[in-house]
Design a protein around this motif. Structure first.
Motif, short mmCIF file in Angstrom:
data_model
loop_
_atom_site.label_atom_id
_atom_site.label_comp_id
_atom_site.label_asym_id
_atom_site.label_seq_id
_atom_site.Cartn_x
_atom_site.Cartn_y
_atom_site.Cartn_z
N TYR A 21 20.13 9.33 1.01
CA TYR A 21 18.84 9.55 0.35
C TYR A 21 17.79 8.56 0.86
O TYR A 21 16.61 8.91 1.00
CB TYR A 21 19.00 9.42 -1.16
CG TYR A 21 17.82 9.94 -1.94
CD1 TYR A 21 17.68 11.31 -2.18
CD2 TYR A 21 16.86 9.08 -2.44
CE1 TYR A 21 16.60 11.80 -2.88
CE2 TYR A 21 15.77 9.55 -3.15
CZ TYR A 21 15.65 10.92 -3.37
OH TYR A 21 14.56 11.39 -4.07
N SER A 22 18.20 7.33 1.14
CA SER A 22 17.27 6.35 1.71
C SER A 22 16.77 6.79 3.08
O SER A 22 15.58 6.62 3.40
CB SER A 22 17.97 4.99 1.82
OG SER A 22 17.12 4.03 2.41
N THR A 23 17.64 7.40 3.88
CA THR A 23 17.21 7.92 5.18
C THR A 23 16.23 9.07 5.01
O THR A 23 15.25 9.19 5.78
CB THR A 23 18.44 8.38 5.96
OG1 THR A 23 19.39 7.32 6.07
CG2 THR A 23 18.05 8.82 7.36
N MET A 24 16.42 9.90 4.01
CA MET A 24 15.48 11.00 3.77
C MET A 24 14.11 10.46 3.36
O MET A 24 13.08 11.07 3.69
CB MET A 24 16.03 11.92 2.69
CG MET A 24 17.33 12.64 3.07
SD MET A 24 17.16 13.68 4.54
CE MET A 24 17.98 12.63 5.78
N ILE A 25 14.06 9.34 2.66
CA ILE A 25 12.76 8.75 2.29
C ILE A 25 12.03 8.27 3.55
O ILE A 25 10.80 8.41 3.65
CB ILE A 25 12.99 7.58 1.30
CG1 ILE A 25 13.46 8.15 -0.04
CG2 ILE A 25 11.72 6.77 1.10
CD1 ILE A 25 13.74 7.08 -1.09
N ILE A 26 12.79 7.72 4.50
CA ILE A 26 12.16 7.33 5.77
C ILE A 26 11.62 8.55 6.50
O ILE A 26 10.54 8.49 7.10
CB ILE A 26 13.20 6.56 6.62
CG1 ILE A 26 13.61 5.27 5.93
CG2 ILE A 26 12.63 6.27 8.01
CD1 ILE A 26 14.65 4.49 6.68
N VAL A 27 12.36 9.64 6.47
CA VAL A 27 11.87 10.88 7.10
C VAL A 27 10.58 11.36 6.44
O VAL A 27 9.63 11.76 7.13
CB VAL A 27 12.96 11.96 7.05
CG1 VAL A 27 12.43 13.30 7.55
CG2 VAL A 27 14.18 11.53 7.88
N ASP A 28 10.50 11.31 5.12
CA ASP A 28 9.28 11.70 4.42
C ASP A 28 8.11 10.81 4.81
O ASP A 28 6.96 11.28 4.97
CB ASP A 28 9.49 11.66 2.91
CG ASP A 28 10.44 12.75 2.44
OD1 ASP A 28 10.58 13.76 3.16
OD2 ASP A 28 11.05 12.59 1.35
N ALA A 29 8.36 9.50 4.95
CA ALA A 29 7.29 8.58 5.35
C ALA A 29 6.80 8.87 6.75
O ALA A 29 5.61 8.77 7.03
CB ALA A 29 7.80 7.13 5.25
N ALA A 83 0.82 -1.21 0.00
CA ALA A 83 0.00 0.00 0.00
C ALA A 83 0.86 1.26 0.00
O ALA A 83 0.47 2.28 -0.57
CB ALA A 83 -0.93 0.00 1.21
N TYR A 84 1.99 1.21 0.68
CA TYR A 84 2.85 2.39 0.78
C TYR A 84 4.26 2.04 0.30
O TYR A 84 5.25 2.20 1.02
CB TYR A 84 2.90 2.91 2.22
CG TYR A 84 1.54 3.19 2.81
CD1 TYR A 84 0.87 4.37 2.51
CD2 TYR A 84 0.92 2.26 3.65
CE1 TYR A 84 -0.37 4.64 3.05
CE2 TYR A 84 -0.33 2.53 4.19
CZ TYR A 84 -0.97 3.70 3.88
OH TYR A 84 -2.21 3.96 4.40
#
Length: 317
Positions: free
Chosen positions: A306-314, A217-218
């Motif tokens: 960049y992968s850590t920033m995606i976690i922050v966005d989530a 879903a996400y």
């Protein structure tokens, strides 16, 4: 102008400097140390002296060292291959005996950590905190566990990259003699890239399992690509680049020890080896592998950030 007397082979050549400022008297080159001559004349004389010495004794020692390395490589290769006519059981026993010392060192290393350090208590404390958190009320415990594993793997991987690349390596390089720093890196490099490849694979598998539990879903396909790229780079570096780089570094270090170098801190001084073609070839090979590893490390570090920033966005959504 420097002139060299006709000295016999394997004897220290005599270097004579003619200086019209010193009333036309010839002066012999003094031994290395403090001198009253100008800096430019002292450099010229010492350069001529080291160049002449590298043509005799140093060249013979380097050739002998290279021959010994070739003999050692052939012996190791012969030991690893089964002899003609030997059975499968004998070949298997020989292979096991060859790696017995390595396995013994590994088990001794692990047992020493378990019995002589406080690291097991740190691991036990972390496991206790994780179990307490999973037992607290909340959403599905299975999904929470996979999320914790995913976030923990990404955080551990990024922390190891930052420490090894931006802190530990720089501090040690500018604090230890170059050969001592190389010995430390010889031990750390295989373990570091194997550990990072394992952690990145754990992060990739936990993220995939987490998406399976949520029916995708996400799903962030960019996150999938980043985790896969990091794992691929680090696994390739560990399996294909670290071993040949360490072999080239070993030969380079032996040549430098024969020439009396390697004790400088934070820089490379070639000295007499600047005129040795074999050393320059080995040095180019070492730098080629080392540059490739450094490039892969920086790409993996950028992907991890960049992968850590995606976690922050989530988390924000």
């Amino acid at each position: 102008m420097a002139e060299r007397s006709n000295s016999p082979k394997f004897e220290r050549p005599e270097v004579v400097l003619t200086d019209i400022d010193d009333e036309g008297q010839d002066q012999h080159l003094p031994p290395p140390g403090p001198s009253t001559r100008s800096q430019s004349k002292r450099k010229t004389a010492w350069y001529s002296y080291t160049f002449n010495m590298s043509d005799t004794e140093l060249k013979a020692q380097l050739e002998e060292l290279i021959a010994k390395n070739r003999i050692l490589d052939s012996q190791l290769k012969a030991q690893s291959e089964p002899k003609p006519g030997t059975s499968y059981e004998q070949a298997n026993n020989n292979s096991q005996s060859t790696h017995f010392i390595q396995r013994t060192d590994f088990f001794f290393y692990c047992s020493s950590i378990a019995t002589k350090t406080s690291q097991p208590f740190h691991v036990a404390l972390a496991i206790a905190v994780l179990v307490f958190w999973l037992s607290s009320p909340g959403s599905d415990s299975s999904l929470r566990g996979w999320r914790a594993l995913y976030v923990g793997a990404v955080a551990t991987h990024l922390g190891a990259q930052v420490w090894m690349t931006l802190v530990s390596g720089i501090v040690l390089y500018f604090s230890l003699p170059r050969h001592e720093f190389g010995r430390v890196q010889t031990v750390l490099f295989p373990t570091y890239y194997a550990f990072n490849a394992g952690i990145s694979m754990l992060a990739l598998l936990s993220y995939f399992r987490m998406q399976c539990l949520t029916k995708f879903a996400y799903t962030s396909y960019a996150q999938f690509a980043l985790l896969l790229a990091v794992f691929s780079i680090e696994a390739y570096v560990r399996l294909r680049l670290v071993s040949p780089m360490l072999r080239a570094k070993h030969i380079k270090t032996q040549m430098e020890e024969v020439a009396g170098g390697g004790q400088e801190v934070g820089r490379l001084i070639l000295g007499e080896l600047a005129h040795c073609p074999r050393y320059l070839r080995v040095l180019r090979t070492f730098r080629m592998y080392h540059s490739s590893i450094a490039m892969g490390t920086m790409i993996a570090l950028g992907c991890s950030v960049y992968s850590t920033m995606i976690i922050v966005d989530a988390m924000c959504h």
